[in-house]
Design an enzyme around this catalytic site. Sequence first.
Site, PDB file in Angstrom:
ATOM      1  N   CYS A 138       6.203   1.302   2.658  1.00 33.95           N
ATOM      2  CA  CYS A 138       5.510   1.768   3.858  1.00 33.95           C
ATOM      3  C   CYS A 138       5.196   0.558   4.734  1.00 33.95           C
ATOM      4  CB  CYS A 138       4.224   2.485   3.462  1.00 33.95           C
ATOM      5  SG  CYS A 138       3.150   2.868   4.863  1.00 33.95           S
ATOM      6  N   ASP A 152       7.601   3.612  -1.297  1.00 35.86           N
ATOM      7  CA  ASP A 152       7.989   5.004  -1.070  1.00 35.86           C
ATOM      8  C   ASP A 152       9.225   5.240  -1.929  1.00 35.86           C
ATOM      9  OD1 ASP A 152       6.134   5.888   0.852  1.00 35.86           O
ATOM     10  OD2 ASP A 152       7.304   5.040   2.492  1.00 35.86           O
TER      11      ASP A 152
END
Length: 129
Positions: A45, A52
């Site tokens: 992120c 992620d």
Amino acid sequence: MAIAEGRAVPFTGPDAIDAAVLETFPYAGPEQEIVTETREFSAVCPYSGLPDFATLTIRYVPSDRCVELKSLKYYVVSFRNVGIFQEHATARIAEDLFRLLQPRRMVVTTLYNVRGGFETTCSVTLPGA
């Protein structure tokens, strides 16, 4: 232990994505759809630097070449420490692979693990309609 508000884990930018590792091999056969999938895609992120994780699915109908899978793995791993939005990661993969393969058609989909209560699916189809 709580993380201080506004703190981010260090990460690199999209210039660290290594499309140069991608290799192809010739294809001269009937029209077929090739589907390659991994549940090991990750980037970070760009706000927090936290990972992620996603299932990455690549579907394409080759014209005259296919992607070599070991090189695809190295390419996918190059995203690991890159701060990039989910939507941009999906688009970047689709664009890099389309440029490399020039397939008849291609769909790249990412299904991200739940984050903040939201499950996100991104999908890019090339050539666009």
